[in-house]
Design an enzyme around this catalytic site. Sequence first.
Site, PDB file in Angstrom:
ATOM      1  N   HIS A  52       1.053  -1.585   0.410  1.00 27.37           N
ATOM      2  CA  HIS A  52       0.144  -0.316  -0.004  1.00 27.37           C
ATOM      3  C   HIS A  52       1.198   1.568   0.063  1.00 27.37           C
ATOM      4  CE1 HIS A  52       0.160  -1.073   4.170  1.00 27.37           C
ATOM      5  NE2 HIS A  52       0.998  -0.313   4.274  1.00 27.37           N
TER       6      HIS A  52
HETATM    7  P1  TYD Z   1      -2.351  -3.179   7.036  1.00 27.08           P
HETATM    8  O1  TYD Z   1      -1.847  -1.539   6.960  1.00 27.08           O
HETATM    9  O2  TYD Z   1      -2.833  -4.269   5.994  1.00 27.08           O
HETATM   10  O3  TYD Z   1      -0.612  -4.549   7.491  1.00 27.08           O
HETATM   11  P2  TYD Z   1      -0.059  -4.320   6.995  1.00 27.08           P
HETATM   12  O4  TYD Z   1       0.399  -3.036   6.556  1.00 27.08           O
HETATM   13  O5  TYD Z   1       1.060  -4.654   7.833  1.00 27.08           O
HETATM   14  O6  TYD Z   1       0.233  -4.920   5.629  1.00 27.08           O
HETATM   15  O7  TYD Z   1      -3.252  -3.410   8.379  1.00 27.08           O
HETATM   16  C1  TYD Z   1      -3.497  -5.153   9.076  1.00 27.08           C
HETATM   17  C2  TYD Z   1      -4.925  -4.704   9.694  1.00 27.08           C
HETATM   18  O8  TYD Z   1      -5.329  -3.157  10.755  1.00 27.08           O
HETATM   19  C3  TYD Z   1      -5.761  -4.028   9.030  1.00 27.08           C
HETATM   20  O9  TYD Z   1      -7.851  -4.417   8.617  1.00 27.08           O
HETATM   21  C4  TYD Z   1      -5.969  -2.294   9.079  1.00 27.08           C
HETATM   22  C5  TYD Z   1      -5.522  -3.146  11.066  1.00 27.08           C
HETATM   23  N1  TYD Z   1      -5.193  -2.029  11.840  1.00 27.08           N
HETATM   24  C6  TYD Z   1      -4.932  -0.829  12.819  1.00 27.08           C
HETATM   25  O10 TYD Z   1      -6.097  -1.547  13.209  1.00 27.08           O
HETATM   26  N2  TYD Z   1      -4.681  -0.372  13.574  1.00 27.08           N
HETATM   27  C7  TYD Z   1      -2.891   0.232  12.205  1.00 27.08           C
HETATM   28  O11 TYD Z   1      -2.608   1.127  13.142  1.00 27.08           O
HETATM   29  C8  TYD Z   1      -2.396  -0.745  11.692  1.00 27.08           C
HETATM   30  C9  TYD Z   1      -1.547   0.081  11.249  1.00 27.08           C
HETATM   31  C10 TYD Z   1      -3.548  -1.460  11.349  1.00 27.08           C
END
Ligand code: TYD
Length: 141
Positions: A52
């Site tokens: 992302h």
């Molecule tokens: P995601 O951004 O997809 O993680 P990564 O960057 O490691 O791939 O986030 C995974 C899940 O966690 C998504 O449902 C959103 C949630 N999340 C939060 O609730 N708070 C946060 O600070 C973060 C980074 C993610």
Amino acid sequence: MSLDRCHLVTLPRVHDARGNLTFIEGGSHVDFEIRRVYYLYDVPGGAERGGHAHRDLQQLIIAMSGSFDVVLDDGNIRQRFHLNRSYLGLFVPEMIWREIDNFSSGSVCMVLASEHYDEADYFRDYEVFAAAVGDESTRST
Ligand code: TYD
């Protein structure tokens, strides 16, 4: 936004016979105000995280333990960073696509972030991100 703004930050290290200590001070080692800290751990072998970009959020990514790779992409150029030191942070500004992979067993990825979690700030589709970068560069020429 260009990859030029992405860089490694060497954090202070205090070393003595009892081990190492590293600290991070807002306004000194990171330019943004730290509004959130999150970390990835118990990552299974072969897993990929990230995938992302953020519209406004800035981050500092640190391998607190073990190692992993961060692939950064500004819509034109890709660069892979191998993080394996607890005293190195990778600064990632807004509008940079990132993928994190090659996690070693037991690694911990800590992220200091400039904003609270906000799903509206995410680009989760690379094509949409690349199109937005293209629009930005067209506007600035
Ligand atoms: P995601 O951004 O997809 O993680 P990564 O960057 O490691 O791939 O986030 C995974 C899940 O966690 C998504 O449902 C959103 C949630 N999340 C939060 O609730 N708070 C946060 O600070 C973060 C980074 C993610």
